[in-house]
Design an enzyme around this catalytic site. Structure first.
Site, PDB file in Angstrom:
ATOM      1  N   THR A  18       0.829  -1.204   0.000  1.00 22.68           N
ATOM      2  CA  THR A  18       0.000   0.000   0.000  1.00 22.68           C
ATOM      3  C   THR A  18       0.862   1.251   0.000  1.00 22.68           C
ATOM      4  OG1 THR A  18      -1.764  -1.151   1.186  1.00 22.68           O
ATOM      5  CG2 THR A  18      -1.804   1.246   1.248  1.00 22.68           C
ATOM      6  N   HIS A  44       2.037   1.940  -3.457  1.00 22.13           N
ATOM      7  CA  HIS A  44       0.998   2.617  -4.245  1.00 22.13           C
ATOM      8  C   HIS A  44       1.018   4.121  -3.969  1.00 22.13           C
ATOM      9  CE1 HIS A  44      -1.178  -0.764  -6.033  1.00 22.13           C
ATOM     10  NE2 HIS A  44      -1.106  -1.403  -4.877  1.00 22.13           N
TER      11      HIS A  44
END
Length: 346
Positions: free
Chosen positions: A44, A47
């Site tokens: 995450t 990202h």
């Protein structure tokens, strides 16, 4: 606590991050302040670092990101009675409301108002982080700080594998990023008869063997559907853990599952994925389950038990450690896939 701290800041509008001085967080009466000892990089975080379409639609920079950590409690709010200064802790990173129907019925991990540390709030890529006292998990004194920092993603792997799994089954793990590698170890430690690791990255497939995979399939060289079929005597995998988020891999996960089997999806595809629901789910009688976070705190208890008993050996997944100011090295390794878990030390 007054003063400033060093922190990794996500700025708006572009990839990357910056290492800056920012104020130490102020806690309220229900929170605690933690001095971070180790913080690990999650997919995450990559990202967010890359500033991809998901990140643009979800996070609101500038802010401190990062959500996997271990540390020492240095300050507690006036109403906190369950946590003390000096305790060695990690934390459940999903901050829930405690009032919605899922929360009231023991399903806090799917709270409708969940805030995620380092995604929706300031995170742990810093010298200090604040958390609600209700989210704190106390670590045994002898647990290494880097290992303690990856209990949260290990919880994702435990939740993905152990939901509905029984001993003696054939498990396929599709996508051998850090959590996929942990899922391999969890499946093996939990009595899987066969653990098939599938990826295109040879480095991570080698790590999968170290984590306990009985078989590996390189999608750059082999057809995963034909190979899973051959390895399972034509039956397919009883449980498929989809960790990649790639549309082709998701479709293949449904096809490689045995009739009556299970497919657990932890991955986050960037865009909607088209699947053949009729032939690959309905007629096969599959159970397809989305996995989010960790069950609070059932999964944490399982993680702690697996680690303290020595049932699972997870340390090989931690391949790199850097001072936090050298964060760019860690993120570059993550982007290239030439690592397992990367830990940053403030």
């Amino acid at each position: 606590m007054d003063g400033n701290m060093k922190a990794l800041i996500k700025k708006p509008g572009e990839p990357g991050a910056s290492f800056e001085l920012v104020p130490i967080p102020k806690i309220d009466k229900h929170e605690v302040l933690i001095k971070v000892k180790a913080a690990s990089i999650c997919g995450t975080d990559v990202h967010i670092y890359n500033w991809d379409e998901w990140a643009k639609s979800r996070v609101k920079p500038p802010y401190v990101f990062g959500h996997e950590f271990s540390g020492e409690v240095v300050q507690v709010g006036e109403n906190v009675t369950t946590v003390k200064e000096g305790e060695y802790v990690s934390a459940e990173t999903h901050i829930v409301c405690g009032k919605c129907l899922p929360c009231l019925t023991g399903k806090e991990h799917v709270c409708k108002k969940t805030l995620i540390l380092g995604v929706d709030t300031d995170g742990c890529f810093a010298e200090y982080v604040k958390m609600p006292a209700a989210n704190i998990w106390k670590n045994p004194a002898g647990m290494p700080e880097d290992l303690a920092s990856i209990q949260e993603p290990l919880g994702n792997a435990v939740h993905t594998v152990l939901t509905g799994m029984t001993a003696g089954v054939k498990v396929a793990v599709v996508g051998c990023g850090p959590i996929g590698l942990m899922a391999v170890a969890v499946a093996k430690a939990s009595g899987a008869a066969q653990v098939i690791a599938i990826d295109k990255n040879e480095y991570r497939l080698d790590l999968a063997l170290q984590m306990g995979a009985t078989d590996i399939i390189s999608v750059e060289k082999e057809d995963p559907l034909k190979n899973v079929s051959a390895l399972t005597n034509g039956e397919g995998a009883d449980l498929v853990c989809e960790m990649s988020g790639h549309p082709t891999a998701i479709r293949q996960s449904l096809k490689m599952a045995a009739n009556g089997g299970r497919v657990h999806v932890l991955s986050l595809p960037e865009h909607p994925v088209c699947i053949d629901m009729t032939n690959d789910i309905v007629f096969k009688g599959l159970t397809v389950q989305g996995i989010t976070g960790r069950k609070m705190f059932e999964t944490w208890r399982q993680v702690s038990g697996l680690l303290q008993s020595g049932t699972i050996q997870i340390k090989p997944v931690i391949t790199h450690r850097f001072p936090m100011e050298e964060f760019e090295k860690g993120f570059e390794l993550m982007r290239k896939g030439q690592c397992g878990k990367v830990v940053l030390i403030p």
